[in-house]
Design a protein around this motif. Structure first.
Motif, PDB file in Angstrom:
ATOM      1  N   ALA A  29      40.335  47.944  41.936  1.00  0.00           N
ATOM      2  CA  ALA A  29      40.515  48.193  40.273  1.00  0.00           C
ATOM      3  C   ALA A  29      40.591  49.597  40.098  1.00  0.00           C
ATOM      4  N   GLN A  30      39.456  50.291  40.748  1.00  0.00           N
ATOM      5  CA  GLN A  30      39.467  51.958  40.456  1.00  0.00           C
ATOM      6  C   GLN A  30      40.823  52.332  41.224  1.00  0.00           C
ATOM      7  N   TRP A  31      41.290  52.153  42.139  1.00  0.00           N
ATOM      8  CA  TRP A  31      42.606  52.538  42.799  1.00  0.00           C
ATOM      9  C   TRP A  31      43.955  52.059  41.712  1.00  0.00           C
ATOM     10  N   SER A  32      43.555  50.898  41.190  1.00  0.00           N
ATOM     11  CA  SER A  32      44.784  50.670  40.457  1.00  0.00           C
ATOM     12  C   SER A  32      44.751  51.365  38.939  1.00  0.00           C
ATOM     13  N   LEU A  33      43.483  51.655  38.596  1.00  0.00           N
ATOM     14  CA  LEU A  33      43.518  52.332  37.271  1.00  0.00           C
ATOM     15  C   LEU A  33      44.031  53.699  37.436  1.00  0.00           C
ATOM     16  N   GLY A  34      43.637  54.439  38.674  1.00  0.00           N
ATOM     17  CA  GLY A  34      44.054  55.755  39.083  1.00  0.00           C
ATOM     18  C   GLY A  34      45.829  55.536  38.982  1.00  0.00           C
ATOM     19  N   VAL A  35      46.407  54.552  39.661  1.00  0.00           N
ATOM     20  CA  VAL A  35      47.765  54.309  39.497  1.00  0.00           C
ATOM     21  C   VAL A  35      48.127  54.411  38.105  1.00  0.00           C
ATOM     22  N   ALA A  36      47.623  53.438  37.329  1.00  0.00           N
ATOM     23  CA  ALA A  36      47.850  53.330  35.900  1.00  0.00           C
ATOM     24  C   ALA A  36      47.791  54.786  35.008  1.00  0.00           C
ATOM     25  N   TYR A  37      46.729  55.710  35.411  1.00  0.00           N
ATOM     26  CA  TYR A  37      46.780  56.907  35.012  1.00  0.00           C
ATOM     27  C   TYR A  37      47.845  58.077  35.426  1.00  0.00           C
ATOM     28  N   GLU A  38      48.163  57.617  36.456  1.00  0.00           N
ATOM     29  CA  GLU A  38      48.999  58.614  37.249  1.00  0.00           C
ATOM     30  C   GLU A  38      50.549  58.378  36.656  1.00  0.00           C
ATOM     31  N   HIS A  39      50.757  57.161  36.310  1.00  0.00           N
ATOM     32  CA  HIS A  39      52.137  56.865  35.585  1.00  0.00           C
ATOM     33  C   HIS A  39      52.159  56.354  34.341  1.00  0.00           C
TER      34      HIS A  39
ATOM     35  N   THR B 112      42.822  39.308  37.011  1.00  0.00           N
ATOM     36  CA  THR B 112      43.177  39.146  35.849  1.00  0.00           C
ATOM     37  C   THR B 112      44.259  40.342  35.524  1.00  0.00           C
ATOM     38  N   GLY B 113      43.702  41.587  35.856  1.00  0.00           N
ATOM     39  CA  GLY B 113      44.626  43.058  35.655  1.00  0.00           C
ATOM     40  C   GLY B 113      45.710  42.833  36.347  1.00  0.00           C
ATOM     41  N   VAL B 114      45.849  42.510  37.566  1.00  0.00           N
ATOM     42  CA  VAL B 114      46.908  42.221  38.489  1.00  0.00           C
ATOM     43  C   VAL B 114      47.863  41.388  37.946  1.00  0.00           C
TER      44      VAL B 114
ATOM     45  N   PHE C 223      41.378  46.302  34.500  1.00  0.00           N
ATOM     46  CA  PHE C 223      41.192  47.197  35.657  1.00  0.00           C
ATOM     47  C   PHE C 223      39.804  48.084  35.250  1.00  0.00           C
ATOM     48  N   GLN C 224      39.758  48.594  34.231  1.00  0.00           N
ATOM     49  CA  GLN C 224      38.831  49.658  33.815  1.00  0.00           C
ATOM     50  C   GLN C 224      37.330  48.706  33.721  1.00  0.00           C
ATOM     51  N   LYS C 225      37.175  47.356  33.303  1.00  0.00           N
ATOM     52  CA  LYS C 225      36.195  46.901  33.497  1.00  0.00           C
ATOM     53  C   LYS C 225      35.658  46.539  34.688  1.00  0.00           C
ATOM     54  N   ALA C 226      36.532  46.142  35.474  1.00  0.00           N
ATOM     55  CA  ALA C 226      36.125  45.888  37.110  1.00  0.00           C
ATOM     56  C   ALA C 226      35.775  47.334  37.753  1.00  0.00           C
ATOM     57  N   ALA C 227      36.513  48.417  37.445  1.00  0.00           N
ATOM     58  CA  ALA C 227      36.371  49.591  38.140  1.00  0.00           C
ATOM     59  C   ALA C 227      35.066  50.237  37.833  1.00  0.00           C
ATOM     60  N   PHE C 228      34.446  50.050  36.401  1.00  0.00           N
ATOM     61  CA  PHE C 228      33.073  50.341  36.216  1.00  0.00           C
ATOM     62  C   PHE C 228      32.206  49.387  36.751  1.00  0.00           C
ATOM     63  N   GLN C 229      32.599  48.419  37.419  1.00  0.00           N
ATOM     64  CA  GLN C 229      31.490  47.689  38.001  1.00  0.00           C
ATOM     65  C   GLN C 229      31.347  48.083  39.650  1.00  0.00           C
ATOM     66  N   GLY C 230      32.522  49.030  40.018  1.00  0.00           N
ATOM     67  CA  GLY C 230      32.635  49.485  41.316  1.00  0.00           C
ATOM     68  C   GLY C 230      33.648  48.774  42.282  1.00  0.00           C
ATOM     69  N   ASP C 231      34.605  47.929  41.529  1.00  0.00           N
ATOM     70  CA  ASP C 231      35.579  47.330  42.557  1.00  0.00           C
ATOM     71  C   ASP C 231      36.577  48.385  42.822  1.00  0.00           C
ATOM     72  N   ALA C 232      36.682  48.770  44.027  1.00  0.00           N
ATOM     73  CA  ALA C 232      37.484  49.957  44.554  1.00  0.00           C
ATOM     74  C   ALA C 232      38.929  49.605  44.250  1.00  0.00           C
TER      75      ALA C 232
ATOM     76  N   GLY D 144      32.167  38.329  33.538  1.00  0.00           N
ATOM     77  CA  GLY D 144      31.742  39.548  34.313  1.00  0.00           C
ATOM     78  C   GLY D 144      32.041  39.674  35.523  1.00  0.00           C
ATOM     79  N   SER D 145      32.709  38.733  36.187  1.00  0.00           N
ATOM     80  CA  SER D 145      33.280  38.582  37.578  1.00  0.00           C
ATOM     81  C   SER D 145      34.085  39.899  37.751  1.00  0.00           C
ATOM     82  N   ALA D 146      33.596  40.822  38.512  1.00  0.00           N
ATOM     83  CA  ALA D 146      34.465  42.182  38.859  1.00  0.00           C
ATOM     84  C   ALA D 146      35.877  41.837  39.558  1.00  0.00           C
ATOM     85  N   ILE D 147      35.667  40.854  40.524  1.00  0.00           N
ATOM     86  CA  ILE D 147      36.997  40.612  41.248  1.00  0.00           C
ATOM     87  C   ILE D 147      37.946  39.690  40.347  1.00  0.00           C
ATOM     88  N   SER D 148      37.392  39.086  39.337  1.00  0.00           N
ATOM     89  CA  SER D 148      38.375  38.218  38.684  1.00  0.00           C
ATOM     90  C   SER D 148      38.974  39.030  37.338  1.00  0.00           C
ATOM     91  N   GLN D 149      38.199  40.012  36.990  1.00  0.00           N
ATOM     92  CA  GLN D 149      38.616  41.226  36.144  1.00  0.00           C
ATOM     93  C   GLN D 149      39.732  41.973  36.784  1.00  0.00           C
TER      94      GLN D 149
END
Length: 148
Positions: free
Chosen positions: A116-126, A84-86, A105-114, A76-81
């Motif tokens: 991860a939220q940005w990286s998930l945005g990039v994933a959706y954009e591309h 790991t995504g990186v 990224f999604q797991k960390a993003a739902f925990q509020g990791d900014a 459950g470590s958001a920074i590690s999630q």
């Protein structure tokens, strides 16, 4: 939980500088962190991931870093999630896998990791690892922006 055999770790032992008190202290810290990480301590696993990823006091090894990060991420470590995504996104210590990256990224993003939220945005954009969606990209970019 994935365990790294002690023999495998020993080949990546700390790079000592003879006579250096600072290096001796780092060696001891790494030994203690690895022991705690091997016993399942989430934050020790996260720190071990970082020291192996960046080579702080040990030989740089993305594969070992990923194992430690993923172990902490599963607890459950958001920074590690995020980290790991990186690793999966960039193929650091593993084969590149955008789907696995997006999942972490999604797991960390739902925990509020900014990050991860940005990286998930990039994933959706591309459309990397997820179905392309400008709407979802904008949603995650906005969440990241609100978090700073």
């Amino acid at each position: 939980m994935n365990r790294i055999p002690r023999a495998a770790l020993d080949q990546y032992s700390v790079c000592a500088t003879p006579g250096s008190q600072q290096q001796h202290d780092m060696d001891q810290a790494v030994v203690m962190l690895r022991e705690a990480a091997d016993q399942g301590h989430m934050m020790a696993q996260a720190h071990c991931g970082a020291i192996y990823r960046f080579g702080h006091g040990v030989a740089h090894d993305g594969r070992i870093a990923l194992v430690y990060y993923e172990n902490a991420a599963q607890q459950g470590s958001a920074i590690s999630q995020f980290n790991t995504g990186v690793h999966y996104r960039d193929g650091l210590g593993c084969e590149q896998n955008h789907e696995r990256a997006a999942d972490w990224f999604q797991k960390a993003a739902f925990q509020g990791d900014a990050s991860a939220q940005w990286s998930l945005g990039v994933a959706y954009e591309h459309g990397r690892g997820v179905q392309q969606s400008n709407e979802q990209a904008a949603k995650w970019y906005a969440k990241a922006a609100r978090r700073g």
